[in-house]
Design a protein around this motif. Structure first.
Motif, PDB file in Angstrom:
ATOM      1  N   SER A 117      99.687  28.853  78.850  1.00 19.51           N
ATOM      2  CA  SER A 117     100.444  29.880  79.560  1.00 19.51           C
ATOM      3  C   SER A 117     101.827  30.066  78.942  1.00 19.51           C
ATOM      4  CB  SER A 117     100.594  29.506  81.037  1.00 19.51           C
ATOM      5  OG  SER A 117     101.438  30.432  81.699  1.00 19.51           O
ATOM      6  N   HIS A 118     101.993  31.123  78.179  1.00 18.44           N
ATOM      7  CA  HIS A 118     103.304  31.442  77.599  1.00 18.44           C
ATOM      8  C   HIS A 118     104.304  31.742  78.705  1.00 18.44           C
ATOM      9  CE1 HIS A 118     106.436  33.885  75.592  1.00 18.44           C
ATOM     10  NE2 HIS A 118     106.159  33.138  74.537  1.00 18.44           N
ATOM     11  N   TYR A 119     103.836  32.342  79.776  1.00 18.35           N
ATOM     12  CA  TYR A 119     104.738  32.671  80.874  1.00 18.35           C
ATOM     13  C   TYR A 119     105.339  31.402  81.468  1.00 18.35           C
ATOM     14  CZ  TYR A 119     106.348  33.967  85.524  1.00 18.35           C
ATOM     15  OH  TYR A 119     107.120  34.125  86.649  1.00 18.35           O
ATOM     16  N   LEU A 120     104.509  30.401  81.767  1.00 21.40           N
ATOM     17  CA  LEU A 120     105.010  29.177  82.395  1.00 21.40           C
ATOM     18  C   LEU A 120     105.784  28.305  81.412  1.00 21.40           C
ATOM     19  CD1 LEU A 120     101.959  28.142  84.615  1.00 21.40           C
ATOM     20  CD2 LEU A 120     104.167  29.045  85.400  1.00 21.40           C
ATOM     21  N   LEU A 121     105.249  28.136  80.196  1.00 17.53           N
ATOM     22  CA  LEU A 121     105.830  27.171  79.266  1.00 17.53           C
ATOM     23  C   LEU A 121     107.042  27.707  78.515  1.00 17.53           C
ATOM     24  CD1 LEU A 121     102.623  25.540  77.719  1.00 17.53           C
ATOM     25  CD2 LEU A 121     103.848  24.955  79.808  1.00 17.53           C
ATOM     26  N   THR A 122     107.094  28.999  78.299  1.00 18.73           N
ATOM     27  CA  THR A 122     108.213  29.555  77.530  1.00 18.73           C
ATOM     28  C   THR A 122     109.094  30.473  78.373  1.00 18.73           C
ATOM     29  OG1 THR A 122     107.025  29.381  75.433  1.00 18.73           O
ATOM     30  CG2 THR A 122     108.844  30.958  75.529  1.00 18.73           C
ATOM     31  N   GLU A 123     108.484  31.459  79.017  1.00 16.22           N
ATOM     32  CA  GLU A 123     109.297  32.427  79.756  1.00 16.22           C
ATOM     33  C   GLU A 123     110.045  31.759  80.903  1.00 16.22           C
ATOM     34  OE1 GLU A 123     111.274  35.647  81.213  1.00 16.22           O
ATOM     35  OE2 GLU A 123     110.351  35.339  79.246  1.00 16.22           O
ATOM     36  N   VAL A 124     109.342  30.995  81.731  1.00 12.66           N
ATOM     37  CA  VAL A 124     109.996  30.364  82.877  1.00 12.66           C
ATOM     38  C   VAL A 124     110.824  29.165  82.437  1.00 12.66           C
ATOM     39  CG1 VAL A 124     109.622  29.131  85.045  1.00 12.66           C
ATOM     40  CG2 VAL A 124     108.278  31.167  84.526  1.00 12.66           C
ATOM     41  N   LEU A 125     110.183  28.195  81.792  1.00 13.02           N
ATOM     42  CA  LEU A 125     110.863  26.933  81.467  1.00 13.02           C
ATOM     43  C   LEU A 125     112.051  27.144  80.532  1.00 13.02           C
ATOM     44  CD1 LEU A 125     108.320  24.016  80.822  1.00 13.02           C
ATOM     45  CD2 LEU A 125     110.338  23.997  82.273  1.00 13.02           C
ATOM     46  N   ARG A 126     111.829  27.758  79.410  1.00  7.03           N
ATOM     47  CA  ARG A 126     112.883  27.837  78.402  1.00  7.03           C
ATOM     48  C   ARG A 126     113.796  29.059  78.606  1.00  7.03           C
ATOM     49  NH1 ARG A 126     112.238  23.764  74.969  1.00  7.03           N
ATOM     50  NH2 ARG A 126     110.134  22.987  74.486  1.00  7.03           N
ATOM     51  N   GLY A 175     103.974  27.394  73.930  1.00  8.29           N
ATOM     52  CA  GLY A 175     105.208  26.643  74.137  1.00  8.29           C
ATOM     53  C   GLY A 175     105.075  25.144  74.031  1.00  8.29           C
ATOM     54  N   LEU A 176     103.839  24.641  73.832  1.00 10.71           N
ATOM     55  CA  LEU A 176     103.640  23.199  73.705  1.00 10.71           C
ATOM     56  C   LEU A 176     104.342  22.679  72.457  1.00 10.71           C
ATOM     57  CD1 LEU A 176     101.898  20.913  75.127  1.00 10.71           C
ATOM     58  CD2 LEU A 176     100.313  21.217  73.206  1.00 10.71           C
ATOM     59  N   ALA A 186      99.627  21.037  83.440  1.00  6.17           N
ATOM     60  CA  ALA A 186      98.501  20.458  84.167  1.00  6.17           C
ATOM     61  C   ALA A 186      97.174  20.913  83.575  1.00  6.17           C
ATOM     62  CB  ALA A 186      98.588  20.846  85.641  1.00  6.17           C
ATOM     63  N   TYR A 187      96.100  20.310  84.051  1.00  6.94           N
ATOM     64  CA  TYR A 187      94.762  20.591  83.534  1.00  6.94           C
ATOM     65  C   TYR A 187      94.176  21.911  84.019  1.00  6.94           C
ATOM     66  CZ  TYR A 187      94.317  15.671  82.048  1.00  6.94           C
ATOM     67  OH  TYR A 187      94.469  14.452  81.447  1.00  6.94           O
ATOM     68  N   HIS A 188      94.624  22.410  85.164  1.00  8.35           N
ATOM     69  CA  HIS A 188      93.919  23.498  85.827  1.00  8.35           C
ATOM     70  C   HIS A 188      94.312  24.869  85.256  1.00  8.35           C
ATOM     71  CE1 HIS A 188      97.813  23.284  87.951  1.00  8.35           C
ATOM     72  NE2 HIS A 188      97.687  24.591  87.966  1.00  8.35           N
ATOM     73  N   ASP A 189      93.654  25.890  85.775  1.00  7.07           N
ATOM     74  CA  ASP A 189      94.068  27.262  85.513  1.00  7.07           C
ATOM     75  C   ASP A 189      94.596  27.871  86.809  1.00  7.07           C
ATOM     76  OD1 ASP A 189      91.728  29.220  86.717  1.00  7.07           O
ATOM     77  OD2 ASP A 189      90.869  27.352  85.951  1.00  7.07           O
ATOM     78  N   VAL A 190      95.575  28.756  86.677  1.00  9.11           N
ATOM     79  CA  VAL A 190      96.125  29.511  87.797  1.00  9.11           C
ATOM     80  C   VAL A 190      95.777  30.974  87.571  1.00  9.11           C
ATOM     81  CG1 VAL A 190      98.194  30.147  89.084  1.00  9.11           C
ATOM     82  CG2 VAL A 190      98.042  27.876  88.028  1.00  9.11           C
TER      83      VAL A 190
END
Length: 858
Positions: free
Chosen positions: A333-342, A382-383, A321-325
């Motif tokens: 976010s390496h945490y969201l895109l790689t650590e969690v997803l993959r 992770g993109l 998404a466009y926003h920041d958390v």
């Protein structure tokens, strides 16, 4: 004997058969030209020499062209990827990591699309860039109003160029929007995602997605940018219309079915889960605004639907998404895109950027100095593919030189992109048959009608409905959305989406409420008066990004919403001359304030836009019975008129069969069975409001404006139902393997058939972290004839009682859980308790995510 195929340049798969001692072969060279020949089985060397002579190419060159392992579909994809990757230059690799947004031409005179939102690729350099290959082509048929046959021919021309005139012949992956139907000219326009949710019918939504997938495949689409898994928290947010509602479990179930339907068993069309993650809980319900969430709530509420769709439906793609958390942009976010997803979930598909999302890392978020660093941040996180163009990916050579990204990381990413292209069969089948385009077939149109009917939510009824066609009543059809086709479809429908580019499209397939009512009741019974307009003109041009204005703190823009009351008197007169008035009010979907709801069309009020409240009050004041039908992308409040109406309903955005569905339900041909998936708050001051809030959300002391007038799960029909006889199979449940088994009776107490949506909620009485007051864990649509009873059984795995601990892991804790069963989140006549026993358990990757139901009629 050698024959050149009539469709030269359209590569076909190598086929080898033997008959009477001769081989019948079909061959494709490196350029993609197709040849068919028959000759004695005399050995490969003489055979290749004969072919080389026939195509007038040197033998060695032809042999080389046919010897690459990546060109052999019989080899494993991993081997093909390794071989192809080893042959690619760094420029060719980078080309696979982005898209181009082009207006394609049948003649090959493609041009870049340019606007203030997306920017543009360099037209002068386009041909040279294309010779390096291309990862994706952005919305080839969905960017402008092009005849589908012409659009397919243009797409085939691009693929032909990529296969025949690039060094390695790598085809592009084509994507389109498809949330409410493939968003192209001629595509079926289904109801909004909110309508999907209010059906509470996962099997129906899977059928809808299957139909959308059929249309998309027939247009050469390989990836659909849907479904939207954002969990609604504040209905002021313009993109509420794109969500399935406010409950993460219901969203997860519907998302799983949507993905399964769209992708099919082979996953030969990639579904794209978006917007990952938390996009709907933005600051002030504003588009792109920051999201203030801790990791536990992020996991329990917002990540859950994505996790379900990845693990249970093997979703092929995810879009951040466009926003920041908590100050970290999702796109980096390496945490969201790689650590969690993959790493945690095992996701094996492609992560694609939301449009210009990579650019925003340096343009808005300020975490990158320039496009090169923005690209490096995203791809390292992770993109896999930048969309819709190459704004930042084009600068990856610069990032490499700086040491901000490595070629090993680029190889890893390109390997994933190539793996999907091989797995999808793009190298063997890059073209689409223009004679097999399949849009608006009877099945798709029937499904659009069924969703519109099943999603119609009746909130109030004093007995005036159903209104029989033979009643002889004169009906005034009033309101700005009564005969506006664009008011019936969502922002990601094709004709509405074009408004942002100041283009228009055909809307003849859309049946308005006025048209539908005339079909059922006859022209003579209908008097029509619009009463007002919502927007006098639909046009683009509003500021989109913060940087589009010099100083947002002193901004003074005028609302485009009409305040003209001159049409109200005629509407009042039509009501006075009729026996009953049906008033259609609501909003207009449109991106970036080309409408009153939709992406970038957020609101500060839940009053009806413009002068619609005044119109409704004036019609009610006539004393004639008034049926109000609210259409659009969010619920609205009527400031006390709710209980002065003879009936009140929400149809949301019912799609192209809107008028037929609304007329069928109002006349009694179909029964209203929709149930709310977003709570209707008492006041805008209650925002953000959702049923699964925490106890202290009410404030201390409790504010008078807090709460919901019509809660999550609510909806009535033309009959009534009773609940009784609750029994729980076991009150003590093992924390490892336990399952809640709750059975109860539902009886149709009325005089006509109807559908009830039974719902089971759970409240955790004591936990190590603050929990919601209740959470949906099971539901079922139950169709019963008059006087019929059914025994409903819900089975809920103990795994579904989980929460997230401080280490960001899902755990199940022992303790007492209250079960609440009934027709809505606020109406739970049956209650019981179960006790989970054992030690705290951390869930593994494949935990039990869904409940089941069974219905035994008596």
């Amino acid at each position: 004997m050698l024959h050149r195929n009539a469709n030269a340049g359209f590569p076909l798969t190598l086929r080898l058969t033997q008959k009477n001692g001769r081989e019948d072969r079909q061959f494709r060279n490196r350029g993609g030209a197709c040849f068919r020949y028959a000759c004695p089985s005399s050995g490969p060397a003489s055979l290749l020499a004969a072919i080389a002579r026939a195509v007038r190419r040197p033998f060695e060159d032809f042999l080389l062209a046919m010897s690459h392992p990546y060109q052999d579909p019989s080899r494993p994809n991993s081997e093909r990827v390794s071989d192809l990757l080893a042959r690619m230059t760094i420029e060719e690799k980078i080309a696979q990591m982005h898209a181009f947004w082009l207006i394609l031409s049948e003649s090959g005179d493609h041009r870049t699309r340019s606007d203030s939102f997306t920017g543009a690729s360099d037209q002068a350099q386009l041909q040279n860039r294309l010779k390096l290959g291309l990862g994706q082509i952005t919305r080839p048929l969905g960017s402008h109003s092009v005849d589908p046959v012409s659009g397919v021919r243009a797409l085939n021309h691009l693929q032909k160029f990529l296969r025949e005139e690039t060094r390695l012949g790598i085809p592009a992956l084509s994507h389109e929007e498809c949330l409410v139907g493939v968003m192209t000219r001629g595509g079926t326009m289904f109801p909004s995602a909110l309508n999907y949710g209010t059906t509470w019918n996962p099997e129906l939504i899977e059928k809808v997605a299957t139909a959308i997938g059929t249309e998309a495949r027939s247009l050469g689409c390989h990836q659909g940018l849907a479904p939207v898994l954002d969990v609604s928290r504040d209905v002021r947010w313009g993109r509420t219309e794109e969500t399935f509602g406010e409950d993460p479990y219901l969203i997860g179930v519907l998302a799983t079915r949507y993905v399964r339907g769209l992708q099919g068993d082979k996953r030969d069309l990639l579904a794209t889960l978006k917007h990952y993650v938390g996009h709907s809980f933005s600051e002030g319900a504003r588009n792109h605004a920051p999201v203030h969430l801790g990791p536990r709530e992020l996991n329990d509420i917002f990540l859950l639907p994505f996790e379900m769709a990845v693990k249970q439906a093997n979703a092929g793609s995810v879009m951040p998404a466009y926003h920041d958390v908590d100050n970290e942009p999702a796109h980096s976010s390496h945490y969201l895109l790689t650590e969690v997803l993959r790493n945690q979930w095992g996701f094996d598909g492609l992560i694609v950027a939301d449009y210009v999302g990579v650019s925003l890392l340096y343009q808005h978020h300020g975490v990158a100095a320039d496009p090169a660093e923005a690209a490096a941040l995203s791809f390292n996180a992770g993109l896999d593919v930048e969309l819709p163009g190459d704004d930042c990916a084009a600068h990856l050579r610069e990032a490499l030189a700086r040491g901000q990204i490595t070629e090993a990381k680029i190889d890893e990413i390109v390997s994933r992109v190539l793996t999907e292209k091989f797995r999808l069969g793009l190298f063997e089948n890059p073209f689409v048959d223009e004679n097999k385009i399949d849009l608006q077939n009877d099945n798709a149109k029937a499904l659009a009608l069924q969703v519109a009917e099943e999603s119609f939510v009746l909130l109030e009824n004093d007995g005036i409905l159903p209104l029989a066609p033979d009643s002889g009543k004169k009906i005034a059809v009033i309101g700005p959305t009564a005969d506006d086709p664009l008011a019936m479809v969502g922002g990601y429908s094709f004709p509405v989406h074009l408004i942002i580019s100041d283009m228009t499209s055909e809307t003849s397939e859309i049946v308005t409420p006025l048209q539908g009512l005339r079909k059922v009741y006859g022209d003579a019974a209908i008097r029509h008066a619009p009463g007002c307009v919502i927007l006098a003109q639909r046009k683009a041009g509003s500021p989109v990004f913060p940087g589009d204005v010099t100083d947002g703190s002193t901004l003074n823009l005028e609302s485009p919403v009409s305040r003209d009351t001159s049409l109200i008197d005629a509407a009042v007169q039509a009501a006075r001359e009729s026996d009953v008035a049906i008033v259609f009010v609501g909003d207009l979907a449109g991106l970036f304030q080309t409408g009153t709801v939709g992406e970038g069309s957020d609101t500060d009020s839940l009053n009806l836009p413009g002068v619609q409240q005044q119109l409704l009050e004036a019609v009610v004041a006539t004393g004639k019975p008034v049926i109000a039908v609210i259409t659009g992308g969010r619920p609205y409040i009527l400031n006390g008129l709710e209980h002065k109406l003879a009936a009140l309903a929400m149809a949301f955005a019912p799609g192209q069969r809107a008028g037929d569905a609304i007329a069928n339900v109002l006349s009694g041909t179909a029964s209203p069975s929709g149930r709310l998936v977003v709570s209707v708050p008492k006041s805008v001051g209650a925002m953000p409001y959702f049923y699964n809030h925490k106890l202290k959300s009410a404030g201390t002391p409790i504010a008078f404006h807090f709460g919901s007038r019509y809660p999550f799960g609510h909806g009535i029909g033309y009959t009534s139902f009773s609940y009784s006889g609750l029994s729980v199979e076991q009150s003590e449940l093992d924390i490892e393997t336990g399952e809640i088994v709750a059975s109860f009776d539902i009886r149709n107490e009325g005089g006509r058939a109807g559908v009830e949506v039974a719902q089971l909620y759970v409240r955790d009485e004591l936990a190590s972290a603050v929990r919601p007051v209740k959470e949906l864990k099971a539901f079922a649509r139950v169709a019963l004839d008059a006087g019929e009873t059914a025994r409903v059984t819900f089975r809920v795995p103990v795994d579904m009682l989980n929460l997230t601990n401080a280490a960001h892991r899902r755990i199940v804790e022992p303790g007492v859980f209250e079960l609440q069963i009934g027709p809505s989140s606020a109406d739970v006549p049956l209650q019981a308790k179960v006790n989970v026993t054992g030690q705290v358990r951390e869930l593994g990757r494949l935990w039990r995510m869904e409940s089941t139901s069974s219905i035994n009629r008596r």
